[in-house]
Design an enzyme around this catalytic site. Structure first.
Site, PDB file in Angstrom:
ATOM      1  N   ASN A 102      79.095  64.838  49.970  1.00 24.58           N
ATOM      2  CA  ASN A 102      78.401  66.092  49.746  1.00 24.58           C
ATOM      3  C   ASN A 102      79.284  67.318  49.980  1.00 24.58           C
ATOM      4  OD1 ASN A 102      75.962  67.992  49.725  1.00 24.58           O
ATOM      5  ND2 ASN A 102      76.698  68.230  51.834  1.00 24.58           N
TER       6      ASN A 102
ATOM      7  N   ASP B  51      81.914  67.172  59.169  1.00 22.49           N
ATOM      8  CA  ASP B  51      82.128  68.535  58.690  1.00 22.49           C
ATOM      9  C   ASP B  51      83.254  69.131  59.526  1.00 22.49           C
ATOM     10  OD1 ASP B  51      81.692  71.322  57.708  1.00 22.49           O
ATOM     11  OD2 ASP B  51      79.801  70.479  56.976  1.00 22.49           O
TER      12      ASP B  51
ATOM     13  N   TYR C   7      86.050  75.384  40.850  1.00 22.20           N
ATOM     14  CA  TYR C   7      84.788  74.768  41.267  1.00 22.20           C
ATOM     15  C   TYR C   7      84.162  74.001  40.109  1.00 22.20           C
ATOM     16  CZ  TYR C   7      80.119  74.326  43.303  1.00 22.20           C
ATOM     17  OH  TYR C   7      78.926  73.823  43.777  1.00 22.20           O
TER      18      TYR C   7
ATOM     19  N   ASP D  12      88.294  66.870  58.858  1.00 21.19           N
ATOM     20  CA  ASP D  12      88.737  67.563  57.648  1.00 21.19           C
ATOM     21  C   ASP D  12      88.932  66.515  56.564  1.00 21.19           C
ATOM     22  OD1 ASP D  12      89.941  68.958  55.615  1.00 21.19           O
ATOM     23  OD2 ASP D  12      91.638  69.682  56.812  1.00 21.19           O
ATOM     24  N   ILE D  13      88.025  66.464  55.603  1.00 25.97           N
ATOM     25  CA  ILE D  13      88.090  65.398  54.601  1.00 25.97           C
ATOM     26  C   ILE D  13      89.241  65.571  53.628  1.00 25.97           C
ATOM     27  CG2 ILE D  13      85.634  64.911  54.776  1.00 25.97           C
ATOM     28  CD1 ILE D  13      85.443  66.299  51.930  1.00 25.97           C
TER      29      ILE D  13
ATOM     30  N   LYS E  88      83.722  69.899  40.121  1.00 26.81           N
ATOM     31  CA  LYS E  88      82.409  69.276  40.030  1.00 26.81           C
ATOM     32  C   LYS E  88      82.290  68.406  38.782  1.00 26.81           C
ATOM     33  CE  LYS E  88      80.666  70.677  43.873  1.00 26.81           C
ATOM     34  NZ  LYS E  88      80.528  69.690  44.974  1.00 26.81           N
TER      35      LYS E  88
END
Length: 255
Positions: A91, A38, A160, A64-65, A164
């Site tokens: 996630n 995270d 968003y 930081d993904i 998703k």
């Protein structure tokens, strides 16, 4: 303890709170060596602390993904220690403090920021763990989407909803690409759960009338918990689901 997870290495993103914390705890309790990622360092440390005493372990890493290079470095570190990654749980996500607005007022930066953390980050993680999983002829990838990926978003945030939905499509695509190597790719679409500060704000903003309307549309007439989502991850990540891939499971109390 489920012997499926003893000796397994798992990476969980968005692990500082909510679903991610519950998933880390569930996997560690089942014997997995968990790498919790995270950008919120203090809460991430709390996640690792809550996994203390578990049969497995939990290492916290601030990553930081949305930075593909940082993701590759983290996965290389995990592989150097454990050989390869057995389980990946994508996630991380959220609305980054944004609120629903007319689409003509959304800036490119706002749009891209949400896509980066909700969709691109998941792609970078899949890309990084794939070589090791393919070489091992085994692996489990579990993506966390949202009810917003299946229908309209409660937030009204266009990026968003799009991100998703993209996670669900990415799940199907990677299922076919990685299936011949024994790697399964599945997805969970959670319903509304009061699991973090953002969802608490959403819940309060609904007011009593909105809250009751939400509950009325749920077959079980109650909200779920972060543990309900973690249970779904354990299902998809286990050896018992070796012939289950490309699926999106709604965990939402029934709609």
């Amino acid at each position: 303890m489920n012997s499926d997870f003893q000796g397994k290495t798992a990476i969980v993103t968005g692990a500082a709170h909510g679903f991610g914390r519950a998933i880390c705890r569930a996997l560690a309790e089942q014997g997995a060596a968990v790498w919790a990622l995270d950008v919120v360092g203090d809460e991430l440390a709390q996640t690792a602390s809550q996994c203390g005493g578990a049969t497995g372990s939990c290492q916290a890493r601030v990553v930081d993904i949305t930075d593909a290079g940082a993701v590759q470095s983290l996965v290389a570190e995990a592989c150097a220690k454990h050989g390869h990654v057995d389980i990946l749980v994508n996630n991380a996500g959220g609305v980054l403090g944004q609120v629903g607005r007319p689409l003509e007022t959304v800036t490119p930066a706002e749009w891209n920021a949400i896509l980066a953390v909700n969709l691109s980050g998941a792609f970078y993680l899949c890309q990084a763990v794939a070589p090791g999983m393919k070489a091992a002829k085994d692996g489990r990838i579990v993506n966390i989407s949202s009810g917003a990926g299946l229908t309209v978003s409660l937030t009204g945030i266009q990026a968003y909803a799009a991100a998703k939905a993209g996670i669900i499509s990415l799940t199907r695509q990677l299922c076919h690409e990685l299936g011949e190597f024994g790697v399964t790719v599945n997805c969970i679409a959670p319903g509304f759960v009061r699991s973090n500060a953002n969802t608490e704000r959403q819940w309060e903003a609904m007011g009593e009338q909105g809250q009751q309307a939400l509950l009325k549309n749920i077959a079980l007439k109650r909200l779920g918990t972060a543990q309900d989502i973690a249970n779904g991850v354990l299902f998809f990540a286990s050896s018992k689901t070796g012939w289950v891939s490309g699926q999106t499971m709604a965990i939402d109390g029934g709609k």
